[in-house]
Design a protein around this motif. Sequence first.
Motif, short mmCIF file in Angstrom:
data_model
loop_
_atom_site.label_atom_id
_atom_site.label_comp_id
_atom_site.label_asym_id
_atom_site.label_seq_id
_atom_site.Cartn_x
_atom_site.Cartn_y
_atom_site.Cartn_z
N UNK A 278 0.91 -1.06 0.01
CA UNK A 278 -0.18 0.08 0.06
C UNK A 278 0.62 1.17 0.01
N UNK A 279 0.91 1.94 -0.87
CA UNK A 279 1.79 3.08 -1.20
C UNK A 279 0.95 4.44 -1.32
N UNK A 280 1.47 5.25 -0.27
CA UNK A 280 0.83 6.64 -0.12
C UNK A 280 1.79 7.79 -0.55
N UNK A 281 1.30 8.35 -1.49
CA UNK A 281 2.22 9.39 -2.19
C UNK A 281 3.48 8.76 -2.71
N UNK A 282 3.71 7.83 -3.33
CA UNK A 282 4.88 7.26 -4.04
C UNK A 282 5.46 8.09 -5.18
N UNK A 283 6.53 7.97 -5.47
CA UNK A 283 7.32 8.58 -6.25
C UNK A 283 8.68 7.73 -6.71
N UNK A 284 8.87 7.33 -7.92
CA UNK A 284 10.03 6.27 -8.02
C UNK A 284 11.34 7.52 -8.37
N UNK A 285 10.93 8.47 -8.95
CA UNK A 285 12.14 9.47 -9.08
C UNK A 285 11.20 10.99 -9.11
N UNK A 286 11.87 11.78 -8.19
CA UNK A 286 11.35 13.23 -8.01
C UNK A 286 11.85 14.09 -9.02
N UNK A 287 12.93 13.69 -9.72
CA UNK A 287 13.48 14.59 -10.85
C UNK A 287 12.75 14.57 -12.06
N UNK B 287 19.34 10.55 -0.52
CA UNK B 287 18.65 9.12 -0.98
C UNK B 287 17.59 9.31 -1.63
N UNK B 288 16.63 10.19 -0.78
CA UNK B 288 15.17 10.16 -1.28
C UNK B 288 14.98 10.96 -2.58
N UNK B 289 15.63 12.26 -2.64
CA UNK B 289 15.26 13.26 -3.89
C UNK B 289 16.16 12.94 -5.09
N UNK B 290 17.20 12.19 -4.84
CA UNK B 290 17.92 11.82 -6.03
C UNK B 290 18.02 10.47 -6.40
N UNK B 291 17.20 9.62 -5.77
CA UNK B 291 16.98 8.23 -6.36
C UNK B 291 16.29 7.95 -7.51
N UNK B 292 16.51 6.93 -8.12
CA UNK B 292 15.52 6.73 -9.39
C UNK B 292 15.44 5.26 -9.39
N UNK B 293 14.21 4.71 -9.28
CA UNK B 293 14.04 3.23 -9.13
C UNK B 293 13.17 2.79 -10.35
N UNK B 294 13.03 3.82 -11.29
CA UNK B 294 12.30 3.54 -12.46
C UNK B 294 12.57 2.13 -13.13
N UNK B 295 13.69 1.76 -13.19
CA UNK B 295 14.03 0.63 -13.94
C UNK B 295 13.84 -0.71 -13.17
N UNK B 296 13.49 -0.46 -11.99
CA UNK B 296 13.32 -1.65 -11.17
C UNK B 296 11.84 -2.04 -10.91
N UNK B 297 10.92 -1.19 -11.34
CA UNK B 297 9.30 -1.12 -11.00
C UNK B 297 8.87 -2.47 -11.66
N UNK B 298 9.37 -2.82 -12.97
CA UNK B 298 8.57 -4.01 -13.47
C UNK B 298 9.13 -5.25 -13.15
N UNK B 299 10.42 -5.15 -12.15
CA UNK B 299 10.66 -6.38 -11.34
C UNK B 299 10.04 -6.63 -10.00
N UNK B 300 9.30 -5.83 -9.70
CA UNK B 300 8.36 -5.78 -8.59
C UNK B 300 7.04 -6.94 -8.78
N UNK B 301 7.00 -8.07 -8.04
CA UNK B 301 5.85 -8.84 -8.36
C UNK B 301 4.70 -8.82 -7.39
N UNK B 302 4.66 -7.98 -6.49
CA UNK B 302 3.74 -7.63 -5.39
C UNK B 302 2.81 -6.78 -5.70
N UNK B 303 1.48 -7.41 -5.88
CA UNK B 303 0.29 -6.39 -6.06
C UNK B 303 0.21 -5.41 -5.01
#
Length: 272
Positions: free
Chosen positions: A119-128, A196-212
């Motif tokens: 359950x993701x409240x206000x998520x962002x994979x990349x703020x930039x 770590x929060x504002x300069x991270x970028x996990x967009x390339x990881x998103x499709x690897x997440x198996x969890x609904x």
Amino acid sequence: MNIIQRNHVQQLLPADPDAPVMVYAHGFGCNQEMWGLLTPAFSGLYRQVLFDYVGSGRSDASAFEATRYRSLDGYAQDLLEVCDILDLTREVIFVGHSVSCSIGILAAIQRPELFSRLILIGPSPCFLNDPPAYHGGFQRSDLEALLELMAHNHLGWAHYFAPLVSGMGSDGQITTQLSDSFCSTDPLMARLFAEATFFSDIRNELTRCPTPSLILQHSRDALVPTTVADYLHMMLHDSTLEVLDVNGHCAHMSHPELVAAAMRRYLHHVLP
């Protein structure tokens, strides 16, 4: 190392020892107390686990290691170690706010068997911003200026950032709670978590997440545009998107009843 003390782990236990488990993970500059208006909605139905990342809240600051906590992987390790010390091995419902959404996604990729739902409240994979395809909400220069303010005037930064997070017209008590939390965080630890929060970028990881997952987006959020939620909904496997008609970036504090209702709808098969 005593993980319970290190991360100030607290549990709200139901009468049923076999009740499903919810683990709450707070956002940058915050602590587990920010969940105080949401947890009563699930009292008695779930085993609720709260903790503070090292460097936040009432965690053991002596356990802070700059090399570990300058990236989101270090915070994901905190989350996994809290689950391990409590012997949680499967069917955990993860509830994360802001950057903890990314942390939860990274943890779920590492340990897919551990989590049943996110359950993701206000998520962002990349703020930039990454034009033309992605609008994260910030130019790098904006974030660098924010970090510069944090480095030279920590209290001034806290008083500036708190109303930005709480939202225009929000309850002044929420802004005060956020500001107090920001001010109480060690400046060095806060800066590393901010980077770590504002300069991270996990967009390339998103499709690897198996969890609904359930994505709860704020309709008027100064930190995360609604286009980010649309992007996440497109990239995350088996995701559900709900936009909450609220200002700010912390609906679990400003409108806990809306967040609880959305969670109940999503978890209808779990609730009695």
